[in-house]
Scaffold this motif. Structure first.
Motif, PDB file in Angstrom:
ATOM      1  N   ARG A   1      32.402  31.337  40.712  1.00 37.00           N
ATOM      2  CA  ARG A   1      33.354  32.265  41.283  1.00 37.00           C
ATOM      3  C   ARG A   1      34.556  31.540  41.862  1.00 37.00           C
ATOM      4  N   GLU A   2      34.302  30.400  42.462  1.00 31.19           N
ATOM      5  CA  GLU A   2      35.416  29.647  43.052  1.00 31.19           C
ATOM      6  C   GLU A   2      36.413  29.214  41.973  1.00 31.19           C
ATOM      7  N   CYS A   3      35.900  28.809  40.830  1.00 30.85           N
ATOM      8  CA  CYS A   3      36.762  28.410  39.714  1.00 30.85           C
ATOM      9  C   CYS A   3      37.660  29.579  39.295  1.00 30.85           C
ATOM     10  N   TYR A   4      37.086  30.752  39.137  1.00 29.00           N
ATOM     11  CA  TYR A   4      37.862  31.933  38.734  1.00 29.00           C
ATOM     12  C   TYR A   4      38.836  32.343  39.828  1.00 29.00           C
ATOM     13  N   ARG A   5      38.427  32.224  41.070  1.00 26.59           N
ATOM     14  CA  ARG A   5      39.306  32.559  42.191  1.00 26.59           C
ATOM     15  C   ARG A   5      40.557  31.673  42.157  1.00 26.59           C
ATOM     16  N   LYS A   6      40.345  30.388  41.887  1.00 26.45           N
ATOM     17  CA  LYS A   6      41.473  29.453  41.819  1.00 26.45           C
ATOM     18  C   LYS A   6      42.373  29.774  40.628  1.00 26.45           C
ATOM     19  N   ARG A   7      41.779  30.035  39.479  1.00 27.25           N
ATOM     20  CA  ARG A   7      42.575  30.361  38.296  1.00 27.25           C
ATOM     21  C   ARG A   7      43.358  31.653  38.498  1.00 27.25           C
ATOM     22  N   ARG A   8      42.729  32.640  39.129  1.00 25.20           N
ATOM     23  CA  ARG A   8      43.419  33.899  39.420  1.00 25.20           C
ATOM     24  C   ARG A   8      44.638  33.622  40.304  1.00 25.20           C
ATOM     25  N   ALA A   9      44.448  32.797  41.323  1.00 35.50           N
ATOM     26  CA  ALA A   9      45.549  32.473  42.233  1.00 35.50           C
ATOM     27  C   ALA A   9      46.686  31.758  41.494  1.00 35.50           C
ATOM     28  N   GLU A  29      40.896  41.715  43.326  1.00 30.00           N
ATOM     29  CA  GLU A  29      40.017  41.025  44.273  1.00 30.00           C
ATOM     30  C   GLU A  29      38.962  40.200  43.540  1.00 30.00           C
ATOM     31  N   GLY A  30      38.644  40.588  42.324  1.00 31.04           N
ATOM     32  CA  GLY A  30      37.636  39.897  41.530  1.00 31.04           C
ATOM     33  C   GLY A  30      37.893  40.144  40.059  1.00 31.04           C
ATOM     34  N   GLY A  31      36.874  39.957  39.262  1.00 31.51           N
ATOM     35  CA  GLY A  31      37.020  40.165  37.825  1.00 31.51           C
ATOM     36  C   GLY A  31      37.666  38.982  37.147  1.00 31.51           C
ATOM     37  N   LEU A  32      38.121  39.213  35.918  1.00 36.15           N
ATOM     38  CA  LEU A  32      38.662  38.134  35.101  1.00 36.15           C
ATOM     39  C   LEU A  32      40.032  38.456  34.509  1.00 36.15           C
ATOM     40  N   PHE A  33      40.610  39.611  34.888  1.00 32.45           N
ATOM     41  CA  PHE A  33      41.822  40.081  34.224  1.00 32.45           C
ATOM     42  C   PHE A  33      42.890  40.523  35.208  1.00 32.45           C
ATOM     43  N   ILE A  34      44.124  40.420  34.756  1.00 34.74           N
ATOM     44  CA  ILE A  34      45.275  40.942  35.487  1.00 34.74           C
ATOM     45  C   ILE A  34      45.986  41.911  34.553  1.00 34.74           C
ATOM     46  N   TRP A  35      46.242  43.105  35.044  1.00 32.97           N
ATOM     47  CA  TRP A  35      46.951  44.139  34.293  1.00 32.97           C
ATOM     48  C   TRP A  35      48.431  44.034  34.639  1.00 32.97           C
TER      49      TRP A  35
END
Length: 104
Positions: A1-9, A29-35
């Motif tokens: 989750r930390e890896c995805y949190r960093k990539r999202r940021a 707040e979570g997930g793997l996608f940005i719309w």
């Protein structure tokens, strides 16, 4: 989750710098996608095609809508796979493609 949190940021920060207004995008707040909603005068299918020609893959928003209602300017970004530097590079390319499409 930390890896995805960093990539999202990283993706959100780079999107804010590289995609010109009036683009808008979610800040999940979570997930793997940005719309992302592109300017209304930009056709997402054409944007996806031109992005692919520049080696950046993304999905048009119409693939996720049951009722498009004339909205064809949305895309979905996935931040789960690429490394941080590839996310930055890809968002810069998308910003350039979008500006070219709009004659900026």
């Amino acid at each position: 989750r930390e890896c995805y949190r960093k990539r999202r940021a990283v993706m959100l920060e780079t999107l804010a710098k590289e995609l010109p207004e009036p683009c808008t995008f979610t800040r999940p707040e979570g997930g793997l996608f940005i719309w992302c909603e592109l300017p209304e005068d930009v056709d997402a299918l054409e944007f996806v095609k031109k992005s692919a020609e520049n080696m950046v893959a993304l999905v048009p928003g119409t693939a996720f809508l049951t009722d498009v209602n004339g909205k064809s300017n949305a895309v979905r970004f996935n931040f789960s796979t690429p490394a941080d530097d590839k996310i930055v590079e890809g968002m810069k390319i998308l910003g350039r493609v979008l500006k070219e499409m709009r004659g900026e």
